[in-house]
Design an enzyme around this catalytic site. Sequence first.
Site, mmCIF file in Angstrom:
data_model
loop_
_atom_site.group_PDB
_atom_site.id
_atom_site.type_symbol
_atom_site.label_atom_id
_atom_site.label_comp_id
_atom_site.label_asym_id
_atom_site.label_seq_id
_atom_site.Cartn_x
_atom_site.Cartn_y
_atom_site.Cartn_z
ATOM 1 N N GLN A 104 0.788 -1.307 0.051
ATOM 2 C CA GLN A 104 0.084 0.033 -0.083
ATOM 3 C C GLN A 104 0.777 1.130 -0.011
ATOM 4 O O GLN A 104 1.874 1.283 0.663
ATOM 5 C CB GLN A 104 -1.004 0.057 1.173
ATOM 6 C CG GLN A 104 -1.963 1.153 1.075
ATOM 7 C CD GLN A 104 -2.777 1.353 2.421
ATOM 8 O OE1 GLN A 104 -2.386 1.517 3.388
ATOM 9 N NE2 GLN A 104 -4.229 1.416 2.090
ATOM 10 N N TYR A 176 -6.203 10.918 3.660
ATOM 11 C CA TYR A 176 -4.451 11.372 3.382
ATOM 12 C C TYR A 176 -4.503 11.857 2.064
ATOM 13 O O TYR A 176 -5.663 12.526 1.470
ATOM 14 C CB TYR A 176 -3.762 10.147 3.245
ATOM 15 C CG TYR A 176 -3.835 9.341 4.627
ATOM 16 C CD1 TYR A 176 -3.246 10.251 5.809
ATOM 17 C CD2 TYR A 176 -4.255 8.135 4.944
ATOM 18 C CE1 TYR A 176 -3.041 9.708 7.108
ATOM 19 C CE2 TYR A 176 -4.068 7.728 6.176
ATOM 20 C CZ TYR A 176 -3.626 8.409 7.151
ATOM 21 O OH TYR A 176 -3.753 7.799 8.594
HETATM 22 C C1 LIG Z 1 -3.541 -1.389 13.660
HETATM 23 C C2 LIG Z 1 -4.398 -0.702 12.420
HETATM 24 C C3 LIG Z 1 -3.626 -0.044 11.588
HETATM 25 C C4 LIG Z 1 -4.088 0.210 10.524
HETATM 26 N N1 LIG Z 1 -3.432 0.878 9.225
HETATM 27 C C5 LIG Z 1 -4.095 1.264 8.106
HETATM 28 C C6 LIG Z 1 -3.060 1.437 6.824
HETATM 29 O O1 LIG Z 1 -2.103 1.500 7.021
HETATM 30 N N2 LIG Z 1 -3.988 1.695 5.710
HETATM 31 C C7 LIG Z 1 -5.227 1.555 5.603
HETATM 32 O O2 LIG Z 1 -5.739 1.747 4.369
HETATM 33 N N3 LIG Z 1 -5.904 1.277 6.816
HETATM 34 C C8 LIG Z 1 -5.299 0.934 7.891
HETATM 35 N N4 LIG Z 1 -6.121 0.465 8.942
HETATM 36 C C9 LIG Z 1 -7.571 0.248 8.807
HETATM 37 C C10 LIG Z 1 -7.700 -1.384 8.288
HETATM 38 O O3 LIG Z 1 -7.259 -1.658 7.016
HETATM 39 C C11 LIG Z 1 -9.337 -1.584 8.555
HETATM 40 O O4 LIG Z 1 -10.068 -0.839 7.193
HETATM 41 C C12 LIG Z 1 -10.193 -1.334 9.486
HETATM 42 O O5 LIG Z 1 -9.064 -1.808 10.699
HETATM 43 C C13 LIG Z 1 -11.603 -2.162 9.632
HETATM 44 O O6 LIG Z 1 -11.285 -3.343 9.292
HETATM 45 P P1 LIG Z 1 -11.371 -4.502 10.748
HETATM 46 O O7 LIG Z 1 -12.858 -4.309 11.527
HETATM 47 O O8 LIG Z 1 -11.178 -5.893 10.109
HETATM 48 O O9 LIG Z 1 -10.241 -4.239 11.520
HETATM 49 C C14 LIG Z 1 -5.490 0.012 10.265
HETATM 50 C C15 LIG Z 1 -6.358 -0.572 10.925
HETATM 51 C C16 LIG Z 1 -5.612 -1.029 12.364
HETATM 52 C C17 LIG Z 1 -6.425 -1.783 13.260
#
Ligand SMILES: Cc1cc2nc3c(=O)[nH]c(=O)nc-3n(C[C@H](O)[C@H](O)[C@H](O)COP(=O)(O)O)c2cc1C
Length: 377
Positions: A104, A176
Amino acid sequence: MKDTYKTLFEPYTLPNGVELKNRIIMAPMTNYSSDDEGFVTEEELAYYRERSAGTGTVITAVAYITPGGKGFPGEISAHSDEMIPSLRKLAATIKGEGAKAILQIFHAGRMAPPELLPDGQPVSASAVKANRPGLVEPRELTEEEIETIIQEFGDATRRAIEAGFDGVEIHGANTYLIQQFFSPHSNCRTDKWGGTTIPRRAAFPLAVIDRVNAAAEEHARDPFIIGYRLSPEEIEEPGITMEDTLQLVDTLAKQKLDYLHVSVQDFWGGSIRDKEDERSRVVLIQERVGDKLPVIGVGSIHTPDDAVKALETGVPLVALGRELIMEPKWVQKVQVGEEDTIRTTLRPDNQEELVVPDNLWSRILSVKGWFPVEEGE
Ligand SMILES: Cc1cc2nc3c(=O)[nH]c(=O)nc-3n(C[C@H](O)[C@H](O)[C@H](O)COP(=O)(O)O)c2cc1C
């Protein structure tokens, strides 16, 4: 494996012909664990190794394409050729476990913490400060700087190819820089990179997509995956509305992309702008896109039943984020019929067993309500 879960394990072929071995993707998650210069560390590699065997595809933590766009401490860098060996280790670790590896890439724009930037000055489409604590007013980018950043997205793509990644995900979500250009809150420009209409505010995202494609055409020998991530709405006023996004989605569906990734906290969640509109943002986008572009749904897909239900809406792929931090073997457990043992909470003493880097673990424990953390001993 239960019959009902078999759909999760059907292979899926992307528009460019690349086959994913199943429908489950590791969502991009920043882990704050590269070194200060953006080189991937051993503990980061161990974290990915632990999680890459089950999912068909791993989208990495976001990497910055230029030092002025760094968004987090311990972020992976793709900003110079010097980073290619580090990126190569990451790609090889993920692919070594049998998953496709997607890097990414982003520029944080006005969301960059000043202390992480070489000159301490974040930049954006316009000089409008984000409504978040700790951030400063960004400087408006010149047209020349915009062209440079577009080229830097292309250069980072070339590095991803040279490092052996199967693809890149253009991070156009989560407030972003790419989103900042699309947003009426952060983009007040009147030149060709801004304006009151959707096509004008989409000019920068589309230019990035074109340059990333050009880099892939020039440098990739095998079909290279190019995905795009977006956030459907912004809370700000003015801010991106669902209608804006559906128009953008129509345009994205005509681009050379392999998927569209909808970034939300809850797959089933409604509007963040209008509490009365409870229709799932992901489903609205899927209905709009139809079969023109594969959609990845994400957000609080905790159980295999949740994942099956998500696929039943027509979305061909689902991503798991926090779930794979809490349960690195989520996919394998479903595969062998042990879904009842999938861990859905954390205890403060689980870090080693779950192979989570120190910095990510301390964030997880310190941000209230982010992860379900049980009281530890
Ligand atoms: C620790 C953490 C770091 C994340 N970093 C990013 C990232 O670098 N880029 C991004 O697009 N989303 C990031 N997200 C969002 C996740 O990709 C995802 O969309 C979000 O956690 C919801 O999904 P989940 O309910 O399965 O955790 C992050 C989420 C978490 C929990």
